[in-house]
Design an enzyme around this catalytic site. Structure first.
Site, short mmCIF file in Angstrom:
data_model
loop_
_atom_site.label_atom_id
_atom_site.label_comp_id
_atom_site.label_asym_id
_atom_site.label_seq_id
_atom_site.Cartn_x
_atom_site.Cartn_y
_atom_site.Cartn_z
CD GLU A 56 -1.37 -6.24 7.16
OE1 GLU A 56 -0.30 -6.58 6.50
OE2 GLU A 56 -1.25 -5.66 8.37
N GLY A 84 -1.05 -3.94 14.51
CA GLY A 84 -0.65 -2.76 14.25
C GLY A 84 -1.41 -1.55 15.13
CG ASN A 105 3.98 -10.70 8.42
OD1 ASN A 105 4.76 -10.30 7.55
ND2 ASN A 105 2.60 -10.49 8.41
CE LYS A 145 2.17 -7.06 9.46
NZ LYS A 145 0.72 -6.10 9.79
CD GLU A 203 -1.75 -12.24 12.76
OE1 GLU A 203 -0.60 -11.81 13.20
OE2 GLU A 203 -2.06 -12.11 11.50
CG HIS A 232 -1.64 -10.99 7.61
ND1 HIS A 232 -2.04 -9.80 7.50
CD2 HIS A 232 -0.64 -11.20 8.57
CE1 HIS A 232 -1.62 -8.94 8.23
NE2 HIS A 232 -0.95 -10.00 9.00
CB SER A 275 -0.71 -5.13 19.36
OG SER A 275 -1.16 -4.17 18.31
#
Ligand code: PGA
Length: 247
Positions: A99, A171, A11, A13, A165, A97, A210
């Site tokens: 985010e 991250g 991904n 992003k 996730e 996702h 991660s």
């Protein structure tokens, strides 16, 4: 262990312009030599899907997308439909996702509609779920994930993968313990089989958050971890391929 294949999906992003296509070409070259049980995919920004498909040539590297609008067409300025993504060369789409759940206020119902639009276009939807640090600390991880699965999974298991996730792992360099990953993936599998019957056994459950070359082999060896959704470490072919080779 099961005979489910492994899916390693990158991904990107909001990263990547034409200069990054060389990384995709290198990933595509390496994908030609992978064992048959490993599928590798990369989801660049929408602006690069068409060129990524061209850079990947006729090899097995799958190109995907990071989001989609649920509607087929219409007055939705700035949005892209599943048919458009498919036309550009995408074969899978990440939906829900964290985010997008947090920053774009997407609801479970929005995500379900997007997943069903992806399936209707003949592509695979990767539906993301996962708890925040506060939810983990409150002991509600499985309740949160169960609610997300109930609300955002599509009606059909055909063309579906789930990505677990943990929001706090994305991250951050942090990951759950191997035992925690195993427990949560087993709970997701139980949910999928209760929901879809035997077809629930065939749904890939990816771990994301991660994933790095250094921890990929350990994570990918866990029962019911059928692959990985990789953010930062998917931006370079060197790191991403090290993860893919651990599958
Ligand atoms: P990360 O991102 O690998 O950079 O933690 C994973 C993701 O957001 O899918």
């Amino acid at each position: 262990m099961t005979d489910r294949p492994k899916l390693i999906a990158g991904n990107w992003k909001m990263n990547g312009t034409a200069a990054a296509l060389a990384e995709i070409a290198a990933m595509a070259d390496a994908a030609r030599d992978l064992p048959g049980h490993v599928t590798v995919a990369v989801c660049p920004p929408a602006t690069l899907i068409d060129r990524a498909r061209a850079a990947a040539g006729d090899g097995p590297l799958v190109i995907g997308a990071q989001d989609v609008h649920a509607a087929a067409d219409g007055a939705f300025t700035g949005c892209v439909s599943a048919a458009m993504l498919n036309d550009a060369g995408a074969r899978l789409v990440i939906v829900g996702h964290s985010e997008r759940r947090a920053d774009c206020h997407e609801t479970d119902a929005d995500i379900r509609a997007k997943a069903e639009a992806v399936q209707a276009a003949g592509m695979t939807a990767i539906v993301c779920v996962g708890e925040t640090a506060a939810q983990r600390d409150a002991g509600t991880t499985l309740t949160v994930i169960g609610g997300q699965l109930d609300g955002s999974l599509p009606a059909s298991a055909a063309g579906l993968a789930v990505a677990y996730e943990p929001v706090w792992a994305i991250g951050s360099g942090l990951t759950p313990t191997i035992a925690q990953v195993g427990g949560i993936h087993a709970a997701i599998r139980t949910n999928l089989v209760a929901r879809y019957g035997d077809a629930g056994e065939g749904v890939s459950i990816l771990y994301g958050g991660s994933v790095k070359p250094a921890n990929a082999a350990e994570l990918l060896a866990v029962a019911d971890v059928d692959g990985a959704l990789v953010g930062g470490a998917s931006l370079t072919a060197a790191d991403f391929l090290a993860i893919v080779r651990a599958a």
